[in-house]
Design a protein around this motif. Structure first.
Motif, PDB file in Angstrom:
ATOM      1  N   ARG A  32      45.632  47.334 105.151  1.00 45.54           N
ATOM      2  CA  ARG A  32      44.217  47.165 105.471  1.00 45.54           C
ATOM      3  C   ARG A  32      43.898  45.699 105.746  1.00 45.54           C
ATOM      4  NH1 ARG A  32      41.903  50.920 100.498  1.00 45.54           N
ATOM      5  NH2 ARG A  32      42.437  52.967 101.405  1.00 45.54           N
ATOM      6  N   ALA A  33      44.483  44.809 104.949  1.00 44.52           N
ATOM      7  CA  ALA A  33      44.253  43.375 105.143  1.00 44.52           C
ATOM      8  C   ALA A  33      44.781  42.920 106.500  1.00 44.52           C
ATOM      9  CB  ALA A  33      44.922  42.585 104.024  1.00 44.52           C
ATOM     10  N   ALA A  34      45.923  43.462 106.919  1.00 47.28           N
ATOM     11  CA  ALA A  34      46.498  43.082 108.216  1.00 47.28           C
ATOM     12  C   ALA A  34      45.581  43.486 109.359  1.00 47.28           C
ATOM     13  CB  ALA A  34      47.874  43.729 108.381  1.00 47.28           C
ATOM     14  N   LEU A  35      45.087  44.707 109.311  1.00 51.35           N
ATOM     15  CA  LEU A  35      44.180  45.176 110.362  1.00 51.35           C
ATOM     16  C   LEU A  35      42.883  44.380 110.360  1.00 51.35           C
ATOM     17  CD1 LEU A  35      44.704  49.039 109.992  1.00 51.35           C
ATOM     18  CD2 LEU A  35      45.411  47.613 111.919  1.00 51.35           C
ATOM     19  N   LEU A  36      42.344  44.128 109.177  1.00 54.21           N
ATOM     20  CA  LEU A  36      41.094  43.371 109.064  1.00 54.21           C
ATOM     21  C   LEU A  36      41.293  41.947 109.587  1.00 54.21           C
ATOM     22  CD1 LEU A  36      38.170  43.321 108.097  1.00 54.21           C
ATOM     23  CD2 LEU A  36      38.990  42.714 105.813  1.00 54.21           C
ATOM     24  N   THR A  37      42.436  41.346 109.269  1.00 54.33           N
ATOM     25  CA  THR A  37      42.724  39.983 109.718  1.00 54.33           C
ATOM     26  C   THR A  37      42.763  39.891 111.232  1.00 54.33           C
ATOM     27  OG1 THR A  37      43.984  39.459 107.709  1.00 54.33           O
ATOM     28  CG2 THR A  37      44.423  38.118 109.653  1.00 54.33           C
ATOM     29  N   THR A  38      43.467  40.812 111.885  1.00 53.26           N
ATOM     30  CA  THR A  38      43.585  40.756 113.345  1.00 53.26           C
ATOM     31  C   THR A  38      42.227  40.931 114.023  1.00 53.26           C
ATOM     32  OG1 THR A  38      44.167  43.121 113.399  1.00 53.26           O
ATOM     33  CG2 THR A  38      45.983  41.543 113.386  1.00 53.26           C
ATOM     34  N   VAL A  39      41.392  41.808 113.488  1.00 57.86           N
ATOM     35  CA  VAL A  39      40.066  42.030 114.083  1.00 57.86           C
ATOM     36  C   VAL A  39      39.188  40.786 113.915  1.00 57.86           C
ATOM     37  CG1 VAL A  39      37.941  43.369 113.913  1.00 57.86           C
ATOM     38  CG2 VAL A  39      40.153  44.534 113.814  1.00 57.86           C
ATOM     39  N   ILE A  40      39.207  40.177 112.728  1.00 60.58           N
ATOM     40  CA  ILE A  40      38.426  38.958 112.499  1.00 60.58           C
ATOM     41  C   ILE A  40      38.879  37.852 113.442  1.00 60.58           C
ATOM     42  CG2 ILE A  40      37.955  37.096 110.845  1.00 60.58           C
ATOM     43  CD1 ILE A  40      38.041  39.209 108.621  1.00 60.58           C
ATOM     44  N   LEU A  41      40.188  37.737 113.631  1.00 61.83           N
ATOM     45  CA  LEU A  41      40.718  36.709 114.532  1.00 61.83           C
ATOM     46  C   LEU A  41      40.257  36.946 115.968  1.00 61.83           C
ATOM     47  CD1 LEU A  41      44.363  36.363 113.186  1.00 61.83           C
ATOM     48  CD2 LEU A  41      42.542  34.673 113.008  1.00 61.83           C
ATOM     49  N   LEU A  42      40.256  38.192 116.390  1.00 60.56           N
ATOM     50  CA  LEU A  42      39.806  38.511 117.748  1.00 60.56           C
ATOM     51  C   LEU A  42      38.388  38.004 117.977  1.00 60.56           C
ATOM     52  CD1 LEU A  42      39.991  39.962 120.501  1.00 60.56           C
ATOM     53  CD2 LEU A  42      39.173  42.029 119.332  1.00 60.56           C
ATOM     54  N   PHE A  43      37.479  38.360 117.084  1.00 55.53           N
ATOM     55  CA  PHE A  43      36.088  37.944 117.242  1.00 55.53           C
ATOM     56  C   PHE A  43      35.950  36.425 117.140  1.00 55.53           C
ATOM     57  CE2 PHE A  43      35.302  42.428 116.268  1.00 55.53           C
ATOM     58  CZ  PHE A  43      34.311  42.723 117.203  1.00 55.53           C
ATOM     59  N   THR A  44      36.729  35.807 116.266  1.00 49.43           N
ATOM     60  CA  THR A  44      36.676  34.348 116.117  1.00 49.43           C
ATOM     61  C   THR A  44      37.081  33.657 117.406  1.00 49.43           C
ATOM     62  OG1 THR A  44      37.207  34.499 113.752  1.00 49.43           O
ATOM     63  CG2 THR A  44      37.578  32.377 114.841  1.00 49.43           C
TER      64      THR A  44
END
Length: 512
Positions: A247-259
């Motif tokens: 879950r942390a991996a998926l959340l991290t990639t999505v946050i990075l995309l928006f950033t």
């Protein structure tokens, strides 16, 4: 629980139950060094594709997302800190698994040299007139000091590292938020140097006019996302090893995309794509577009951006040590490396020997490259994409193959364990091949070695050196259990932290 011959066994000895979803996500984000990654990549991204930079970040996000699903599914089945090494061995056997583990180690070692250099340069640019930032001995010594400090933090315990990363990552995101707000504010009040209205064409995937530029941009973006898998390497130290890291991996990639997309759009609206001044198309500023606009955007507080880059590099230095140290710990636990790498600190519950070795090797590599030539150091950093694509692709293909018998039992399994990982693996394999072809050209990078591109020699050579080390280890008696598929194979239960397990024996090499 006991082994098959009746001997009791224990887990790897790591600090189980330490990290929650938030802590895992923070470490995953910190590993990508978002501020530094944008500084090092955004300018070159714009030079490659111009106004299509935002969609390039989105396109590159796709294989990262597919890879994150592969990591999640494999972690649910086998939450082991060896990640690519363990899963590659279970799916394809010991030889590919060992090379997957080597790919993780190579990527970590190379990027640590880069991070150390950046930290040294930006640290001294804040002192006095900044002239010491141009001194190679001073910058190198400072970089080694940062590696030593972050190695100590990693050795001291993952809980201490998490607390430090909360602060460092918080500073990075506060500065990025200020950057976006300030850039948009100046755009709307008309004081931006080259106000460029937002255009939905920036997000048009059909807007790329140069295929070569497109592939270069996507490869650059792959680097900017790299690092989120660190939270998977800490799976045995989380409160829910089978679910939280994925879950942390998926959340991290999505946050990075928006950033990345938000910062890119704000920078384009503020500075434009011009080839002069602070324009993002100015080649003179390509290696650090933030440095070129900090004084105009922040005025007397321009040093804030410099501090943010410094913090980003130092933060990532610490988190980059974590996956390699745990990967080599797992390799030793399954007899793929000398037993000493299996040492865990009795008090801090960290892979103490592996952590110290990682810090020492990275320091020696950095110093050695700096003494030989800064151009060679820079080419080794440019070659980093090969190692990243290499071990991510192995993980993706391992997922599809490991779960091949379960793919058609449900639509969910077909998509998340089959289609997504396979597509991600194919994309990354293409990125690897295309990168190698580009790097072979003598005009690529800063050096020419053996009559071909130095970046190709360093990138492919570092992976090939792993084959040599693997063959050397194969000659040692302790390695036989691993290479015969006895200590780790498809049917070997991993050392789940809350449930010590047995080691069933098999000689099928993991292909059953």
């Amino acid at each position: 629980m006991t082994t098959t011959d009746g001997r009791p066994i224990e887990g790897k000895g790591l600090a189980t139950g330490t990290l929650g979803l938030w802590g895992s996500t923070v470490i995953g984000l910190a590993s990508t060094a978002p501020v530094f990654s944008l500084v090092a990549t955004l300018g070159f991204m714009v030079l490659a594709v111009g106004a299509q930079a935002p969609i390039a970040f989105i396109v590159a996000f796709i294989p990262m997302l597919f890879s994150a699903y592969a990591y999640r599914e494999l972690n649910r089945a086998a939450p082991d800190c060896g990640t690519t090494f363990t899963w590659g061995t279970k799916a394809f056997g010991p030889w590919i698994g060992w090379m997957g583990g080597w790919g993780v180690a190579v990527a970590g070692m190379i990027v640590l040299a880069n991070l150390a250099q950046i930290a040294g340069i930006y640290f001294w640019s804040l002192i006095g007139d900044g002239s010491l930032a141009e001194s190679v001995p001073v910058v190198t010594a400072t970089g080694v000091a940062f590696i030593a400090a972050m190695t100590w933090v990693s050795w001291r315990g993952v809980e201490l590292g998490e607390r430090i990363q909360n602060v460092l990552l918080g500073v990075q995101y506060v500065v990025l938020a200020i950057f976006v707000v300030a850039a948009l504010w100046k755009f709307f009040d008309g004081t931006a140097p080259d106000p460029t209205p937002f255009d939905w064409a920036w997000f048009n995937p059909l807007g790329f006019t140069d295929w070569s530029g497109f592939t270069e941009a996507v490869l650059l973006a792959l680097f900017i996302y790299w690092g989120w898998d660190t939270c998977l390497a800490l799976n045995e130290e989380t409160k829910d090893p089978k679910r939280t890291p994925g879950r942390a991996a998926l959340l991290t990639t999505v946050i990075l995309l928006f950033t990345y997309v938000a910062v890119t759009v704000a920078a384009m609206m503020y500075a434009g794509l011009g080839e002069t001044g602070v324009g993002l198309g100015n080649e003179a500023n390509a290696d650090d577009v933030f440095l070129g606009m900090k004084d105009d955007l922040f005025g007397p507080f321009g040093w804030i951006l410099v501090v943010a880059v410094l913090i980003s590099a130092v933060s990532s230095t610490q988190t980059t040590i974590l996956p390699t140290a745990r990967g080599t710990l797992a390799m030793a636990a399954y007899k793929a490396l000398p037993r000493r790498f299996q040492t865990v600190h009795p008090r801090f519950k960290t892979p103490s020997f592996s952590t110290l070795v990682m810090g020492i090797v990275a320091s020696l590599y950095y110093v050695g490259m700096s003494l030989i030539s800064d151009n060679i150091l820079q080419d080794s950093i440019l070659s980093l994409g090969l190692a990243i694509a290499f071990y991510y692709a192995i993980t993706c293909f391992a997922c599809a193959w490991y779960f091949r018998r379960d793919l058609f039992t449900s639509a969910r399994n077909l998509v998340f364990r089959g289609i997504f990982p396979l597509l991600g693996g194919l994309m990354l394999a293409y990125a690897f091949v295309q990168s190698a072809i580009d790097m072979y050209d003598v005009d690529y990078g800063y050096t020419v070695l053996l009559g071909i591109g130095g970046t190709f020699v360093l990138g492919v050579g570092s992976l090939a050196f792993g084959v040599v080390l693997m063959l050397l280890w194969f000659a040692f008696p302790r390695s036989k259990a691993f290479f015969r598929g006895e200590s780790l194979n498809r049917d070997t239960p991993v050392l789940v932290p809350d449930e010590p397990i047995a080691y069933p024996r098999s000689v099928d090499g993991g292909l059953s």
